[in-house]
Design an enzyme around this catalytic site. Structure first.
Site, PDB file in Angstrom:
ATOM      1  N   HIS A  56      46.392  39.890  33.086  1.00 27.93           N
ATOM      2  CA  HIS A  56      45.872  38.824  33.769  1.00 27.93           C
ATOM      3  C   HIS A  56      44.341  39.043  34.362  1.00 27.93           C
ATOM      4  CE1 HIS A  56      47.095  38.365  37.534  1.00 27.93           C
ATOM      5  NE2 HIS A  56      46.019  38.014  37.363  1.00 27.93           N
ATOM      6  N   ASP A  76      53.016  41.256  32.549  1.00 30.68           N
ATOM      7  CA  ASP A  76      51.652  41.279  32.983  1.00 30.68           C
ATOM      8  C   ASP A  76      51.406  43.059  33.654  1.00 30.68           C
ATOM      9  OD1 ASP A  76      49.203  40.680  33.909  1.00 30.68           O
ATOM     10  OD2 ASP A  76      49.969  39.026  35.553  1.00 30.68           O
ATOM     11  N   SER A 100      45.362  40.869  42.641  1.00 28.82           N
ATOM     12  CA  SER A 100      45.972  40.546  41.352  1.00 28.82           C
ATOM     13  C   SER A 100      45.720  42.367  40.930  1.00 28.82           C
ATOM     14  CB  SER A 100      45.576  39.959  40.331  1.00 28.82           C
ATOM     15  OG  SER A 100      45.935  38.583  40.671  1.00 28.82           O
ATOM     16  N   GLY A 101      46.805  42.728  40.740  1.00 34.30           N
ATOM     17  CA  GLY A 101      47.085  44.316  39.064  1.00 34.30           C
ATOM     18  C   GLY A 101      46.714  45.176  40.922  1.00 34.30           C
TER      19      GLY A 101
END
Ligand SMILES: *[C@@H]1O[C@H](CO)[C@@H](O)[C@H](O)[C@H]1NC(C)=O
Length: 253
Positions: free
Chosen positions: A67, A111, A207-208
């Site tokens: 994402h 994801d 995120s990530g």
């Protein structure tokens, strides 16, 4: 003059609320460069600048969340304060993005994304890889892992320096029973971490970024409730080892 000042505002302050799904709350500033695998992803998107975390898994590969794919991405490695020009930093553009082919942006299933860097990193004290788990390895609930990121440290406060927080791996049921996650939590490919009772360590890493257990990148910060409260859902890295290895072996263009 106003325009000039505007350009000096740190990127993070320009982000609209909700631009990222990640923040470290109740954590602390890391010892500088104690996590040499951490990558800062600076993204220029059609909705403005955004950031993500990631981690170095090969000399020219960073693993992150799918994402985080939108936009033109620059990767900064070896950073502590991402708004300073530290001598340790290596800033490298992305040659190619490999989002997982079955990434589902509705369910956040699969994801994960590999970023192939335009050139290999120069290994140093401050820049190095983190090991991936063995295929199929399951981290026991109750294990204490940690996550780091450059995201917000509270609803209103941003940070330039890397923060970290410890998170307990939870039973799958803890994420399954959360109504907002029920549709999306899939134990075979996701991990649940962050004790809902511990408000102090309530968090969400950028995120990530990696969920690190025993020195291994077991999870990737994926999603959670919008207010950043625990538990949070992570992509289960051990479910994707064959895809990661295969993708990293692909010949360069
Ligand atoms: C993506 O996930 C949603 C929600 O679970 C589901 O309805 C949809 O069919 C999925 N799409 C694909 C292509 O699998």
């Amino acid at each position: 003059m106003q325009v000039y000042v505007w350009l000096l505002v740190p990127t993070a302050l320009l982000l609209p609320p909700g631009a990222w799904s990640g923040e470290i709350i109740g954590g602390r500033v890391t010892k500088p460069h104690s996590r040499p695998y951490m990558a800062f992803l600076k993204r220029q998107t059609s909705r403005g600048p955004m950031i993500c975390g990631g981690f170095l898994v090969g000399k020219d590969f960073v693993l992150t969340a799918a994402h985080c794919a939108e936009g033109t991405t620059t990767v900064i490695l070896g950073a502590h304060n991402v708004h300073q020009r530290e001598k340790t930093q290596q800033k490298i553009s992305v040659q190619r993005k490999f989002p997982h082919p079955r990434y589902n942006e509705t369910s956040f299933e699969n994801d994960l994304m590999l970023l192939q860097l335009a050139k290999p990193v120069k290994p140093s004290e401050e820049v190095g890889t983190i090991p991936l788990p063995q295929a199929g390895h399951v981290v026991e609930p109750g294990s204490v892992c940690s996550v780091a990121g450059w995201g917000k440290i509270s609803r209103y406060a941003t940070t330039n320096v890397l923060h970290e927080v410890e998170l307990e791996v939870m039973e799958d049921g803890t994420c399954q029973k959360n109504w907002k996650m029920r549709r999306h939590y899939k134990p075979s490919v996701m991990m649940c971490a962050g004790d809902p009772e511990k408000k102090k360590s309530s968090f969400s890493g950028d995120s990530g970024g990696p969920l690190v257990c025993d020195g291994t990148a077991q999870g990737i910060v994926s999603f959670g409730k919008g207010d950043g409260s625990p538990p949070r859902v992570f992509t289960r890295v051990s479910a994707y080892i064959p895809w990661i290895r295969k993708t990293m072996r692909k010949p360069r263009d």
